[in-house]
Design a protein around this motif. Structure first.
Motif, PDB file in Angstrom:
ATOM      1  N   ILE A  13       0.857  -1.186   0.000  1.00  0.00           N
ATOM      2  CA  ILE A  13       0.000   0.000   0.000  1.00  0.00           C
ATOM      3  C   ILE A  13       0.892   1.235   0.000  1.00  0.00           C
ATOM      4  O   ILE A  13       1.731   1.415   0.872  1.00  0.00           O
ATOM      5  CB  ILE A  13      -0.988  -0.013   1.196  1.00  0.00           C
ATOM      6  CG1 ILE A  13      -0.259  -0.148   2.534  1.00  0.00           C
ATOM      7  CG2 ILE A  13      -1.999  -1.147   1.024  1.00  0.00           C
ATOM      8  CD1 ILE A  13      -1.182  -0.010   3.749  1.00  0.00           C
ATOM      9  N   ALA A  14       0.730   2.064  -1.017  1.00  0.00           N
ATOM     10  CA  ALA A  14       1.594   3.231  -1.210  1.00  0.00           C
ATOM     11  C   ALA A  14       0.752   4.503  -1.165  1.00  0.00           C
ATOM     12  O   ALA A  14      -0.172   4.677  -1.974  1.00  0.00           O
ATOM     13  CB  ALA A  14       2.318   3.126  -2.552  1.00  0.00           C
ATOM     14  N   ARG A  15       1.077   5.368  -0.218  1.00  0.00           N
ATOM     15  CA  ARG A  15       0.375   6.650  -0.136  1.00  0.00           C
ATOM     16  C   ARG A  15       1.066   7.671  -1.030  1.00  0.00           C
ATOM     17  O   ARG A  15       2.299   7.714  -1.116  1.00  0.00           O
ATOM     18  CB  ARG A  15       0.346   7.164   1.302  1.00  0.00           C
ATOM     19  CG  ARG A  15      -0.483   8.447   1.440  1.00  0.00           C
ATOM     20  CD  ARG A  15      -0.475   9.004   2.847  1.00  0.00           C
ATOM     21  NE  ARG A  15      -1.205  10.274   2.878  1.00  0.00           N
ATOM     22  CZ  ARG A  15      -1.252  11.088   3.920  1.00  0.00           C
ATOM     23  NH1 ARG A  15      -0.621  10.777   5.040  1.00  0.00           N
ATOM     24  NH2 ARG A  15      -1.929  12.221   3.860  1.00  0.00           N
ATOM     25  N   HIS A  16       0.265   8.495  -1.689  1.00  0.00           N
ATOM     26  CA  HIS A  16       0.825   9.535  -2.546  1.00  0.00           C
ATOM     27  C   HIS A  16       1.674  10.524  -1.745  1.00  0.00           C
ATOM     28  O   HIS A  16       1.555  10.637  -0.523  1.00  0.00           O
ATOM     29  CB  HIS A  16      -0.292  10.287  -3.283  1.00  0.00           C
ATOM     30  CG  HIS A  16      -1.215  11.057  -2.377  1.00  0.00           C
ATOM     31  ND1 HIS A  16      -0.863  12.241  -1.776  1.00  0.00           N
ATOM     32  CD2 HIS A  16      -2.490  10.804  -1.972  1.00  0.00           C
ATOM     33  CE1 HIS A  16      -1.859  12.695  -1.048  1.00  0.00           C
ATOM     34  NE2 HIS A  16      -2.859  11.834  -1.138  1.00  0.00           N
ATOM     35  N   VAL A  65      -1.235  -3.531 -10.459  1.00  0.00           N
ATOM     36  CA  VAL A  65      -1.195  -2.257  -9.749  1.00  0.00           C
ATOM     37  C   VAL A  65      -2.560  -1.603  -9.892  1.00  0.00           C
ATOM     38  O   VAL A  65      -3.055  -1.429 -11.010  1.00  0.00           O
ATOM     39  CB  VAL A  65      -0.115  -1.310 -10.309  1.00  0.00           C
ATOM     40  CG1 VAL A  65      -0.064  -0.022  -9.495  1.00  0.00           C
ATOM     41  CG2 VAL A  65       1.246  -1.978 -10.327  1.00  0.00           C
ATOM     42  N   PHE A  66      -3.175  -1.242  -8.768  1.00  0.00           N
ATOM     43  CA  PHE A  66      -4.437  -0.509  -8.760  1.00  0.00           C
ATOM     44  C   PHE A  66      -4.153   0.908  -8.272  1.00  0.00           C
ATOM     45  O   PHE A  66      -3.569   1.091  -7.204  1.00  0.00           O
ATOM     46  CB  PHE A  66      -5.458  -1.169  -7.831  1.00  0.00           C
ATOM     47  CG  PHE A  66      -5.895  -2.542  -8.271  1.00  0.00           C
ATOM     48  CD1 PHE A  66      -6.852  -2.700  -9.251  1.00  0.00           C
ATOM     49  CD2 PHE A  66      -5.346  -3.686  -7.692  1.00  0.00           C
ATOM     50  CE1 PHE A  66      -7.272  -3.964  -9.660  1.00  0.00           C
ATOM     51  CE2 PHE A  66      -5.744  -4.944  -8.077  1.00  0.00           C
ATOM     52  CZ  PHE A  66      -6.707  -5.092  -9.072  1.00  0.00           C
ATOM     53  N   THR A  97      -6.624   1.959 -13.341  1.00  0.00           N
ATOM     54  CA  THR A  97      -7.146   3.069 -12.555  1.00  0.00           C
ATOM     55  C   THR A  97      -8.446   2.593 -11.941  1.00  0.00           C
ATOM     56  O   THR A  97      -9.347   2.148 -12.651  1.00  0.00           O
ATOM     57  CB  THR A  97      -7.366   4.300 -13.435  1.00  0.00           C
ATOM     58  OG1 THR A  97      -6.094   4.755 -13.919  1.00  0.00           O
ATOM     59  CG2 THR A  97      -8.032   5.424 -12.647  1.00  0.00           C
ATOM     60  N   GLU A  98      -8.557   2.654 -10.605  1.00  0.00           N
ATOM     61  CA  GLU A  98      -9.624   1.949  -9.890  1.00  0.00           C
ATOM     62  C   GLU A  98     -10.335   2.863  -8.899  1.00  0.00           C
ATOM     63  O   GLU A  98      -9.749   3.312  -7.928  1.00  0.00           O
ATOM     64  CB  GLU A  98      -9.019   0.738  -9.172  1.00  0.00           C
ATOM     65  CG  GLU A  98     -10.008  -0.103  -8.409  1.00  0.00           C
ATOM     66  CD  GLU A  98     -11.148  -0.562  -9.277  1.00  0.00           C
ATOM     67  OE1 GLU A  98     -12.258   0.014  -9.107  1.00  0.00           O
ATOM     68  OE2 GLU A  98     -10.940  -1.457 -10.108  1.00  0.00           O
ATOM     69  N   GLU A  99     -11.620   3.097  -9.155  1.00  0.00           N
ATOM     70  CA  GLU A  99     -12.431   3.926  -8.257  1.00  0.00           C
ATOM     71  C   GLU A  99     -12.567   3.307  -6.872  1.00  0.00           C
ATOM     72  O   GLU A  99     -12.752   4.021  -5.887  1.00  0.00           O
ATOM     73  CB  GLU A  99     -13.823   4.152  -8.852  1.00  0.00           C
ATOM     74  CG  GLU A  99     -13.881   5.156  -9.997  1.00  0.00           C
ATOM     75  CD  GLU A  99     -13.753   6.603  -9.524  1.00  0.00           C
ATOM     76  OE1 GLU A  99     -13.837   6.838  -8.302  1.00  0.00           O
ATOM     77  OE2 GLU A  99     -13.573   7.483 -10.379  1.00  0.00           O
ATOM     78  N   VAL A 175       0.600  -7.363  -5.427  1.00  0.00           N
ATOM     79  CA  VAL A 175      -0.322  -6.286  -5.824  1.00  0.00           C
ATOM     80  C   VAL A 175       0.141  -4.993  -5.169  1.00  0.00           C
ATOM     81  O   VAL A 175       0.563  -4.993  -4.011  1.00  0.00           O
ATOM     82  CB  VAL A 175      -1.773  -6.625  -5.413  1.00  0.00           C
ATOM     83  CG1 VAL A 175      -2.684  -5.406  -5.540  1.00  0.00           C
ATOM     84  CG2 VAL A 175      -2.303  -7.775  -6.276  1.00  0.00           C
ATOM     85  N   VAL A 176       0.075  -3.908  -5.918  1.00  0.00           N
ATOM     86  CA  VAL A 176       0.425  -2.591  -5.399  1.00  0.00           C
ATOM     87  C   VAL A 176      -0.808  -1.700  -5.476  1.00  0.00           C
ATOM     88  O   VAL A 176      -1.465  -1.634  -6.523  1.00  0.00           O
ATOM     89  CB  VAL A 176       1.582  -1.954  -6.202  1.00  0.00           C
ATOM     90  CG1 VAL A 176       1.945  -0.591  -5.608  1.00  0.00           C
ATOM     91  CG2 VAL A 176       2.792  -2.877  -6.232  1.00  0.00           C
TER      92      VAL A 176
END
Length: 235
Positions: A13-16, A65-66, A97-99, A175-176
């Protein structure tokens, strides 16, 4: 981390990186802010140390990657993986790109800070006996905790579909998720099968990466890495 553990699929899990509103604590959901220069540097530093061959996130081991649709998340993905990594993952159909991993819909609270939200709710006659808690009370005009839980559960089901056949490293299945502070902490709760209002405090600064996985290669036994040794970097 043993060889057996490393073969179990992981979810990173990567935060912007930092934006103007994340810097000053304003709730940023649908407002499409760019990364600050400092935010770009945060992500580049993380990517340099943690993403690449022989590093924590190996692009060759990534199954999908989502990415949240907001530009701050999209930019973070590109900065983390670099031009070559971004191109290779995208051309191989491993990027969506995932809502479902977009930030919590804050509704009336968009752009406000916690104290301002609590004052607004008091003015509206709410929370007379206890202070507002997003994990329990959700957001007026936005998403409830249950709505967020439901969409994250749907995403987790999709991730399980990717990883279930690969619990012993049969093929690349890491998965990212590249997204936002609240939604990634909410995702962690649901990954661990905790209700949204479960009292589980988490901190995730801009540009940070967390790691989730499974115990004993069991898809029904989700886990969180609370600490790990990083692999030796290759030249």
């Amino acid at each position: 981390m043993s060889a057996a553990e490393s073969s179990t699929p992981r979810v990173f899990i990567a935060r912007h990186g930092e934006t103007e509103w994340s810097r000053n604590g304003r709730y940023t959901g649908v407002t499409d802010l760019p990364l600050l220069e400092d935010g770009e540097k945060q992500v580049l530093g993380t990517g340099k140390r943690l993403v690449g061959p022989g590093k924590l996130i190996e692009p060759a081991k990534v199954g999908h990657v989502f990415i949240s649709p907001r530009q701050r998340a999209q930019s973070t993905f590109r900065l983390l993986f670099g031009d070559d990594g971004t191109s290779n993952l995208t051309s191989s159909g491993k990027v969506s790109t995932e809502e479902m991993i977009a930030e919590w819909g804050y509704g009336d609270y968009e752009g406000l800070m916690t104290d301002e939200i609590r004052a607004l709710r008091k003015k509206r006659g709410l929370d007379q006996e206890r202070p507002w808690d997003i994990w329990r009370d959700g957001c007026e005009g936005g998403e409830s905790a249950q709505e967020v839980s439901d969409r994250l559960d749907a995403l987790i089901k999709k991730i399980h579909g990717i990883q279930r056949p690969c619990m012993y490293g049969e093929k690349p299945a890491d998965v990212v998720l590249v997204a936002h502070g609240h939604i990634l902490r909410a995702f962690t709760k649901r990954w661990l099968k905790y209700p949204m209002d479960f009292d589980f405090s988490m901190m995730m600064p801009p540009g940070a990466i967390g790691v989730l996985s499974y115990q004993k290669h069991d898809i029904d036994d989700p886990a969180i890495w609370i600490g790990m040794a990083l692999p030796t970097e290759t030249e």
